[in-house]
Design a protein around this motif. Structure first.
Motif, short mmCIF file in Angstrom:
data_model
loop_
_atom_site.label_atom_id
_atom_site.label_comp_id
_atom_site.label_asym_id
_atom_site.label_seq_id
_atom_site.Cartn_x
_atom_site.Cartn_y
_atom_site.Cartn_z
N GLU A 123 0.84 -1.20 0.00
CA GLU A 123 0.00 0.00 0.00
C GLU A 123 0.88 1.25 0.00
O GLU A 123 0.63 2.20 -0.75
CB GLU A 123 -0.93 0.00 1.21
CG GLU A 123 -1.87 1.18 1.23
CD GLU A 123 -2.82 1.17 2.41
OE1 GLU A 123 -3.60 2.14 2.52
OE2 GLU A 123 -2.79 0.23 3.22
N THR A 168 -5.63 5.86 -3.51
CA THR A 168 -6.19 4.64 -2.93
C THR A 168 -7.61 4.36 -3.40
O THR A 168 -8.12 3.27 -3.18
CB THR A 168 -6.17 4.69 -1.39
OG1 THR A 168 -6.89 5.85 -0.97
CG2 THR A 168 -4.74 4.74 -0.87
N ASN A 175 -8.12 0.30 -7.81
CA ASN A 175 -8.64 1.27 -6.85
C ASN A 175 -10.16 1.30 -6.78
O ASN A 175 -10.72 1.71 -5.76
CB ASN A 175 -8.09 2.65 -7.14
CG ASN A 175 -6.64 2.79 -6.73
OD1 ASN A 175 -6.07 1.89 -6.12
ND2 ASN A 175 -6.04 3.91 -7.05
N CYS A 193 -11.97 -1.19 -6.42
CA CYS A 193 -12.33 -2.12 -5.34
C CYS A 193 -12.32 -1.42 -3.99
O CYS A 193 -13.21 -1.63 -3.16
CB CYS A 193 -11.35 -3.30 -5.31
SG CYS A 193 -11.39 -4.31 -6.78
N ASN A 194 -11.31 -0.56 -3.77
CA ASN A 194 -11.22 0.16 -2.51
C ASN A 194 -12.32 1.22 -2.43
O ASN A 194 -12.90 1.44 -1.35
CB ASN A 194 -9.84 0.79 -2.36
CG ASN A 194 -9.46 1.02 -0.92
OD1 ASN A 194 -9.84 0.28 -0.02
ND2 ASN A 194 -8.68 2.06 -0.69
N SER A 208 -15.41 -0.58 -1.63
CA SER A 208 -15.35 -0.97 -0.22
C SER A 208 -15.80 0.17 0.69
O SER A 208 -16.58 -0.03 1.62
CB SER A 208 -13.92 -1.39 0.15
OG SER A 208 -13.79 -1.59 1.53
N ALA A 209 -15.31 1.36 0.41
CA ALA A 209 -15.70 2.53 1.22
C ALA A 209 -17.21 2.78 1.11
O ALA A 209 -17.87 3.07 2.13
CB ALA A 209 -14.92 3.75 0.77
N ALA A 258 -17.75 -5.06 2.13
CA ALA A 258 -16.73 -4.02 2.26
C ALA A 258 -15.38 -4.61 2.65
O ALA A 258 -14.34 -4.26 2.07
CB ALA A 258 -17.17 -2.98 3.29
N SER A 259 -15.39 -5.51 3.60
CA SER A 259 -14.14 -6.14 4.04
C SER A 259 -13.54 -6.98 2.92
O SER A 259 -12.31 -6.96 2.71
CB SER A 259 -14.39 -7.01 5.28
OG SER A 259 -14.83 -6.20 6.35
N LYS A 277 -11.98 -4.71 0.32
CA LYS A 277 -10.73 -4.13 0.83
C LYS A 277 -9.60 -5.15 0.74
O LYS A 277 -8.49 -4.84 0.30
CB LYS A 277 -10.92 -3.67 2.27
CG LYS A 277 -9.69 -3.09 2.92
CD LYS A 277 -9.34 -1.75 2.30
CE LYS A 277 -8.22 -1.08 3.07
NZ LYS A 277 -8.02 0.29 2.61
N TRP A 329 -8.55 -5.60 -2.88
CA TRP A 329 -7.69 -4.50 -3.30
C TRP A 329 -6.27 -4.69 -2.79
O TRP A 329 -5.30 -4.58 -3.56
CB TRP A 329 -8.28 -3.17 -2.80
CG TRP A 329 -7.45 -1.96 -3.13
CD1 TRP A 329 -7.28 -1.39 -4.35
CD2 TRP A 329 -6.69 -1.17 -2.21
NE1 TRP A 329 -6.46 -0.28 -4.24
CE2 TRP A 329 -6.08 -0.13 -2.95
CE3 TRP A 329 -6.47 -1.23 -0.84
CZ2 TRP A 329 -5.28 0.83 -2.36
CZ3 TRP A 329 -5.66 -0.27 -0.25
CH2 TRP A 329 -5.08 0.75 -1.01
N VAL A 330 -6.15 -5.00 -1.51
CA VAL A 330 -4.82 -5.19 -0.93
C VAL A 330 -4.14 -6.39 -1.58
O VAL A 330 -2.93 -6.34 -1.86
CB VAL A 330 -4.93 -5.36 0.61
CG1 VAL A 330 -3.62 -5.79 1.21
CG2 VAL A 330 -5.40 -4.06 1.24
#
Length: 168
Positions: free
Chosen positions: A75, A86, A93, A95-96, A99-100, A125-126, A129, A132-133
């Protein structure tokens, strides 16, 4: 002054790279959503305090073998060295960003006392995240392997550098 801020930032990332920091942060979103659902303001404050203090609660990792350690390093690499944000409309991105939005919906559903919707949105959401990571880790590992040939592909260098700088 700038040197002090740079040192604090280096310490933050070094300690946050401990896999215990990353894995104990994963359920924090669910705890916050649950706190809103229950209207438990103490739990909400405890969850927020944990989210703020967690990156400093653990020492720097001894190695970069752990997936979560590489996730934190990836990250940082993605944002600082690659110059990416991010969130955004482009993959990964998006995906993030999704997620938000899913977490935001989870909080709204929790406030409205819709437990199934809040739960599904929190899991989504989890998952987004972590997806994405995961993409960042794969790209980070590929980047390092291309730069540093050999069996370790430079994986231990960042943690070693952190410890040598005294970021404990």
């Amino acid at each position: 002054m700038q040197r002090t801020l740079d040192g604090l930032e280096e310490t933050f990332w070094a300690r946050h790279a401990n896999p215990k920091s990353g894995w104990t942060r994963v359920p924090t979103g669910a705890v916050l959503v649950y706190a809103v659902y229950r209207r438990d303001w103490r739990l909400l404050l405890a969850g927020l305090a944990w989210a703020a203090l967690n990156p400093l609660a653990f020492p720097p990792p001894d190695s970069e073998d752990a997936w979560m350690t590489r996730a934190v390093l990836a990250e940082r690499w993605w944002v600082r060295e690659e110059g990416n944000g991010t969130v955004g409309a482009a993959y990964p991105n998006v995906c993030n960003a999704a997620s938000a939005l899913a977490f935001l919906y989870a909080f709204v559903a929790a406030w409205r006392r819709r437990p199934a919707r809040a739960g599904v949105a929190t899991v989504l959401a989890s998952g987004l995240k972590l997806w994405w990571v995961g993409v960042l880790v794969r790209r980070f590992d590929a980047h390092r392997a291309a730069r540093t040939p050999g069996p370790d592909a430079g994986r231990a260098t960042t943690c070693r550098r952190m410890r040598e700088k005294g970021c404990t």
